[in-house]
Write a protein that holds these residues in place. Sequence first.
Motif: not given
Length: 521
Positions: A493-507
């Motif tokens: 559940g937490e991963l599902k929330k986190l994943a969409p926030t990651l593309p286009d970030t430096p990491e």
Amino acid sequence: MPETARHYDIPAGEITYQAARKSIEALKQAYQNAGYGHGHRVGLLLENRPAFFLHWFALNALGVSVVPINADMRAAELTYLIGHSEICLAVALPQRHAGLAEAAQQASRPLALIGPDDAIPAANCAAPLQGREINSQTECGLLYTSGTTGRPKGCILPNEYYLHCGQWYATVGGMASLQPGKERMLTPLPLVHMNAMACSTLAMVTTGGCLIVLDRFHPRSWWDTVRESKATVIHYLGVMPAILMKAEPSAQDTQHSVRFGFGAGIDRSLHEPFEKRFGFPLLEAWAMTETGSGAVIIANHEPRHIGTSCFGKEQPEVEVKLINDAGQDAKADEHAELLVRHAGANPRYGFFAGYLKDEAATQEAWADGWFHTGDVVRRDADGYLHFIDRKKNVIRRSGENIAAVEVEAVLLQHPAVKAAAVAAVPDAVRGDEVLACIVTAEGIQVDTADAREKTAHDIVKWALSQLAYYKAPGYVAFVDALPLTATNKIQRGELKKLAPTLPDTPECVNTCHMKKRQEPA
């Protein structure tokens, strides 16, 4: 079609039922003379070529089950499939023999290999069910579908499953009516999936129609193919309309013979514009490999509630139950898990027979006498069903179901990876794309953009050598830690929330450009 024929380097043209039967009878006799029979399994890695159908029907006539092998599979997947299915022979394209032989060796399984036109070698063991009657419950196909808690599951599909698919399609009526002996059904979908193998093929065989099978979906030449083939019905995935709508409008957009399209997953915002532009309805349907047509639901009558992800309402032969998170019957418009079964004395009629070597999973899926789909839907006040999301941890990219745990298992084998978790991120064209959160192994530095890019590319290159291209990560995000439970399990559940926030970030490194259909290794 000429384009597919050129791609496969085979003659273009039609094959009559009479000619096909003659070839099938000859192959059947050859297999029988070589000792193949009831209970054997044979793998078919023949893509969407005519040879697939000929070997399939010849083997089924002897009670031999066929195991379609996706040409996009790579080492780890092939090793698992060969070992789990226990195929004794693979009829495959010659360029894939070396990879299959190596995978069989890794699986410690004896495997004979032939091309579609080669002489058939003697079976390496007696038919396991020799002497038993071949009937409606005889296994004639084993299709692998992505698991959510482990390896892909092998769905055992009996004769009844395939025959019912054809009978259902031939009689469903409404906007999906088929005219006996007149239809020309065009599909670019792979024969390793139940849609093309069971629905399209058996619908045309049952009604005496013409099946037009393409090697794959070619956006640029699609409408030329539709017109040239004189297709009256097309099968689609949601990604196809999205791509076709990007082309410039043309006066030829409605110059075709298509009466309807049958598929699932079209973007709600594109449904009405597509139908207005191209002049035929896209009939959204719901089914699974496990359900076959035993519980298919389709929006083949008006009102279809276009633009709402509606897939119709069940017919009298299908029973539906919606259960909310509290385990109670859902109210109107409440999001709930879809449970289905066939009406009448046999609730499993037309469904798969079970998961191979996994009776526990079969019983779990059929808990309380209902098949638990893992899909979340809602029923509106008028009784129509609307698709919401997948409850199970499955990523659906361009119509392909991808189990996160399968991808994670491969990523963890890379020396730069200490821990990995995979989730879906939205993709405007493909529906979902695969994102991998990676905790790097000790000594692996990813503190600069160049280092992150190099490491991400190495990881994805490894994944592409082990998995079908569509399963490899399209994004690699380097994180300090994964969201874990107290017992060190991934908090999905937490991963599902986190994943969409990651593309286009430096990491996060975008590796989508690496995901291309590969030539055989």
